[in-house]
Design a protein around this motif. Sequence first.
Motif, mmCIF file in Angstrom:
data_model
loop_
_atom_site.group_PDB
_atom_site.id
_atom_site.type_symbol
_atom_site.label_atom_id
_atom_site.label_comp_id
_atom_site.label_asym_id
_atom_site.label_seq_id
_atom_site.Cartn_x
_atom_site.Cartn_y
_atom_site.Cartn_z
ATOM 1 N N GLY A 62 7.796 11.757 83.525
ATOM 2 C CA GLY A 62 7.852 10.530 82.736
ATOM 3 C C GLY A 62 9.231 9.886 82.769
ATOM 4 N N MET A 63 10.286 10.706 82.748
ATOM 5 C CA MET A 63 11.645 10.167 82.823
ATOM 6 C C MET A 63 11.871 9.453 84.151
ATOM 7 N N VAL A 64 11.405 10.070 85.233
ATOM 8 C CA VAL A 64 11.563 9.440 86.548
ATOM 9 C C VAL A 64 10.785 8.134 86.609
ATOM 10 N N ARG A 65 9.575 8.140 86.074
ATOM 11 C CA ARG A 65 8.760 6.918 86.071
ATOM 12 C C ARG A 65 9.488 5.788 85.347
ATOM 13 N N GLU A 66 10.057 6.099 84.182
ATOM 14 C CA GLU A 66 10.792 5.084 83.433
ATOM 15 C C GLU A 66 12.066 4.673 84.160
ATOM 16 N N ALA A 67 12.783 5.653 84.719
ATOM 17 C CA ALA A 67 14.037 5.366 85.420
ATOM 18 C C ALA A 67 13.816 4.439 86.613
ATOM 19 N N LEU A 68 12.744 4.673 87.359
ATOM 20 C CA LEU A 68 12.467 3.818 88.512
ATOM 21 C C LEU A 68 11.997 2.435 88.071
ATOM 22 N N GLY A 69 11.224 2.397 86.998
ATOM 23 C CA GLY A 69 10.733 1.108 86.515
ATOM 24 C C GLY A 69 11.826 0.213 85.978
ATOM 25 N N THR A 70 12.875 0.814 85.439
ATOM 26 C CA THR A 70 13.971 0.041 84.841
ATOM 27 C C THR A 70 15.264 0.122 85.652
ATOM 28 N N VAL A 71 15.209 0.779 86.802
ATOM 29 C CA VAL A 71 16.379 1.012 87.668
ATOM 30 C C VAL A 71 17.503 1.628 86.832
ATOM 31 N N ASN A 72 17.178 2.700 86.125
ATOM 32 C CA ASN A 72 18.130 3.388 85.261
ATOM 33 C C ASN A 72 18.599 4.656 85.975
ATOM 34 N N ILE A 73 19.737 4.555 86.666
ATOM 35 C CA ILE A 73 20.228 5.677 87.458
ATOM 36 C C ILE A 73 20.700 6.820 86.572
ATOM 37 N N GLU A 74 21.219 6.509 85.396
ATOM 38 C CA GLU A 74 21.642 7.569 84.475
ATOM 39 C C GLU A 74 20.456 8.432 84.058
ATOM 40 N N LEU A 75 19.335 7.812 83.754
ATOM 41 C CA LEU A 75 18.146 8.553 83.361
ATOM 42 C C LEU A 75 17.605 9.357 84.545
ATOM 43 N N LEU A 76 17.652 8.774 85.731
ATOM 44 C CA LEU A 76 17.222 9.486 86.929
ATOM 45 C C LEU A 76 18.086 10.726 87.151
ATOM 46 N N GLY A 77 19.385 10.569 86.902
ATOM 47 C CA GLY A 77 20.296 11.695 87.040
ATOM 48 C C GLY A 77 20.013 12.810 86.045
ATOM 49 N N LYS A 78 19.634 12.453 84.835
ATOM 50 C CA LYS A 78 19.309 13.468 83.834
ATOM 51 C C LYS A 78 18.075 14.266 84.247
ATOM 52 N N ALA A 79 17.070 13.572 84.774
ATOM 53 C CA ALA A 79 15.862 14.264 85.222
ATOM 54 C C ALA A 79 16.183 15.207 86.383
ATOM 55 N N ALA A 80 16.994 14.724 87.336
ATOM 56 C CA ALA A 80 17.359 15.553 88.488
ATOM 57 C C ALA A 80 18.149 16.778 88.055
ATOM 58 N N THR A 81 19.063 16.597 87.114
ATOM 59 C CA THR A 81 19.877 17.708 86.629
ATOM 60 C C THR A 81 19.007 18.771 85.962
ATOM 61 N N ALA A 82 18.053 18.335 85.158
ATOM 62 C CA ALA A 82 17.166 19.284 84.487
ATOM 63 C C ALA A 82 16.346 20.080 85.500
ATOM 64 N N SER A 83 15.868 19.422 86.532
ATOM 65 C CA SER A 83 15.100 20.122 87.560
ATOM 66 C C SER A 83 15.976 21.113 88.315
ATOM 67 N N ALA A 84 17.212 20.719 88.594
ATOM 68 C CA ALA A 84 18.145 21.620 89.279
ATOM 69 C C ALA A 84 18.421 22.861 88.436
ATOM 70 N N GLU A 85 18.542 22.683 87.123
ATOM 71 C CA GLU A 85 18.826 23.814 86.244
ATOM 72 C C GLU A 85 17.631 24.764 86.159
ATOM 73 N N ILE A 86 16.412 24.230 86.171
ATOM 74 C CA ILE A 86 15.234 25.091 86.194
ATOM 75 C C ILE A 86 15.232 25.930 87.475
ATOM 76 N N ASN A 87 15.624 25.308 88.569
ATOM 77 C CA ASN A 87 15.581 25.990 89.860
ATOM 78 C C ASN A 87 16.611 27.114 89.975
ATOM 79 N N GLU A 88 17.591 27.153 89.101
ATOM 80 C CA GLU A 88 18.590 28.219 89.137
ATOM 81 C C GLU A 88 17.948 29.597 88.940
ATOM 82 N N ARG A 89 16.807 29.643 88.303
ATOM 83 C CA ARG A 89 16.127 30.919 88.094
ATOM 84 C C ARG A 89 15.528 31.469 89.391
#
Length: 315
Positions: free
Chosen positions: A216-243
């Motif tokens: 949902g964050m990515v959907r909103e980020a792309l719809g509003t061209v919000n790179i900060e929000l896109l970055g937050k979603a990417a960071t969260a996914s990267a942190e999950i992958n650390e496991r």
Amino acid sequence: MKRGSTCDPIRREADILSRTGHGRAIGHHGELIQGVFEDCEGRLQRGLISLPCRDYKSRATLTLEHERSLSVTPVDREKAKRAAKFVLDRFGPARAGGQLSISSNIPIGRGMGSSTADVLASIIAAFDSLDCQPSAQMVMEIAVAAEGACDSTLYSQVAVLFAQREGAIIESFKNSLPLLDVISVDTTPDRIVDTLKFPPAEYVPSEIELFRVLRGMVREALGTVNIELLGKAATASAEINERFLPKPGLREIKRIGDLHGAAGVQVAHSGTVVGLMFDPKQPSRAERLEFAARQLGSLGFEPTIIGTTSQLWKA
């Protein structure tokens, strides 16, 4: 890539003598998010959103010859050869073969789509040699058959959440990915990861629920061209992958990014690279990139500044 398909099988041998086809595909810099997501029927599927990189390309040339087996250069590109042969066997005349040549500057074993790009470029070259216009879906089906999985870098009109092991789109977003500046860091340059042999992550229910939020964050980020929000979603996914595949120094890389205004951090979820994401319209863009890269270098990394693109593939 045309949406429709004009790929009637060619049977006349004279039609293919010495005909040459060309294809190209780009690599990527890992993913913005990767996990499991609900499809339109409510089923959970593994999926990802690749971060395409215009700096990395694979090019394929296929020269057809009659009554000759298909060979490939370099000789280790067996997946690409298998994909091209599938096209020739299905759509070309009997006993069609020839020489497939591949050139690529995409690093191997980093999680940057080198194998997929070779496969896609070879499929496109094979179709081109037959004067055939395949649909994107047809290309993806052949790529998955040849490789077992495929990234989404073929699609050019919109960003997609893509089921990489099925070759199917889970969701098409309204907009393409925005342009980004990325500082690339290879966290383990002495290690190669075989993406297809890497065991799939086993997510717990809380992580699966978080993927729903990230989507949902990515959907909103792309719809509003919000790179900060896109970055937050990417960071969260990267942190999950650390496991599942931890990236040495990720915390320090993120800290340096925060100091210099990075939107977030993204990773190759089954590779070795990490990227600091920056908005190219940010004030003092060049200075931020330079200072962040310098600090990363002081930690022993060899950072590279690359550019992403919203145009994923172009004929």
